[in-house]
Design an enzyme around this catalytic site. Structure first.
Site, PDB file in Angstrom:
ATOM      1  N   CYS A 198     -10.103  -3.373  -7.263  1.00 53.04           N
ATOM      2  CA  CYS A 198     -11.004  -4.064  -8.186  1.00 53.04           C
ATOM      3  C   CYS A 198     -11.579  -5.344  -7.596  1.00 53.04           C
ATOM      4  O   CYS A 198     -11.087  -5.869  -6.600  1.00 53.04           O
ATOM      5  CB  CYS A 198     -10.241  -4.466  -9.454  1.00 53.04           C
ATOM      6  SG  CYS A 198      -9.475  -3.134 -10.361  1.00 53.04           S
ATOM      7  N   CYS A 227     -12.359  -8.367 -12.616  1.00 54.22           N
ATOM      8  CA  CYS A 227     -12.132  -7.186 -13.452  1.00 54.22           C
ATOM      9  C   CYS A 227     -11.324  -7.537 -14.699  1.00 54.22           C
ATOM     10  O   CYS A 227     -10.322  -8.244 -14.636  1.00 54.22           O
ATOM     11  CB  CYS A 227     -11.405  -6.100 -12.664  1.00 54.22           C
ATOM     12  SG  CYS A 227     -11.305  -4.532 -13.556  1.00 54.22           S
ATOM     13  N   CYS A 285     -12.460   0.919  -8.873  1.00 52.33           N
ATOM     14  CA  CYS A 285     -12.289   0.843 -10.324  1.00 52.33           C
ATOM     15  C   CYS A 285     -13.545   1.347 -11.033  1.00 52.33           C
ATOM     16  O   CYS A 285     -14.665   1.002 -10.660  1.00 52.33           O
ATOM     17  CB  CYS A 285     -12.011  -0.607 -10.714  1.00 52.33           C
ATOM     18  SG  CYS A 285     -12.024  -0.924 -12.487  1.00 52.33           S
ATOM     19  N   CYS A 298     -15.054  -2.096 -13.141  1.00 50.42           N
ATOM     20  CA  CYS A 298     -15.765  -3.208 -12.484  1.00 50.42           C
ATOM     21  C   CYS A 298     -16.627  -2.764 -11.297  1.00 50.42           C
ATOM     22  O   CYS A 298     -17.408  -3.554 -10.773  1.00 50.42           O
ATOM     23  CB  CYS A 298     -14.780  -4.290 -12.044  1.00 50.42           C
ATOM     24  SG  CYS A 298     -13.702  -3.826 -10.669  1.00 50.42           S
TER      25      CYS A 298
END
Length: 211
Positions: A54, A58, A85, A88
């Site tokens: 991430c 995030c 992810c 994000c």
């Protein structure tokens, strides 16, 4: 014996992490827990328990610090077999639904002994509960709840065959605290109560041994 959870997914990352990952400093950890967008593109963090990486900003659940590793760029995180992810989008690309569902099933397979809900899984695997439910069913053909039940019943069968644990203890071992519910679920999925399944398995084993 089914007492241990398969950690193959974690091990698949570890041999690459040591080469590319950086030490997590207090500054970077604070950026992660505070979702500090000022650190975006300065580093990316990956979570070993989920296989996802991430941006610092995030909004997903804060991971355990010991499960976090730091990468200076997305290329190195990808090279260590982590996937971006879905929330994000650290690579600015959308993760394919099939890959996301693979991550979800992988997490369930390793953590079915814990309390799992649609909301907690969505948080851990970085998506919304509704989108996760819809996407999982589209890819797998069954709901998330049905998949979790399937995994737990499969594990329970192993306990019933390979151990002499009490039915209530087996229920707890597979993540179901309520023994009557476990018995009802097991019968619904297999057509037999756990006790009957164990009895039939032992009879079959004895029969095969006497051949």
């Amino acid at each position: 014996m089914p007492d241990s959870i398969n950690n193959g997914h974690k091990e698949s990352h570890d041999h690459r992490i040591s080469n590319d990952a950086e030490m997590i400093t207090d500054e970077k950890w604070q950026a992660i827990i505070n979702n500090d967008a000022a650190y975006n593109n300065q580093f990316f963090y990956a979570v070993k328990s989920t296989g996802i990486f991430c941006k610092p900003s995030c909004k997903s659940r804060v991971p355990k610090k010991e499960n976090v590793c730091i990468f200076p760029n997305t290329e190195q995180a990808l090279r260590a077999n982590f996937r971006p992810c879905k929330r994000c989008k650290p690579t600015n690309e959308k993760m394919p639904d099939s890959e996301w569902v693979d991550l979800i099933t992988e997490y369930i397979d390793k953590n079915f002994t814990e309390k799992l809900t649609l909301e907690s899984l969505a948080d851990i695997c970085h998506g919304s509960p509704y989108h996760m439910h819809r996407t999982f069913k589209k890819i797998k053909g069954i709901t998330l709840v049905e998949y979790i039940q399937q995994v737990r019943v499969h594990a329970a069968k192993k306990y019933l065959i390979q151990t002499n644990k009490a039915i209530g203890d087996i229920a707890i071992c597979v993540g179901i605290a309520n023994a009557p519910y476990f018995i009802t679920l097991f019968k619904k999925k297999t057509g037999q109560t756990p006790a009957r399944f164990r009895q039939m398995s032992k009879m079959e084993e004895t029969y095969n041994g006497n051949k």
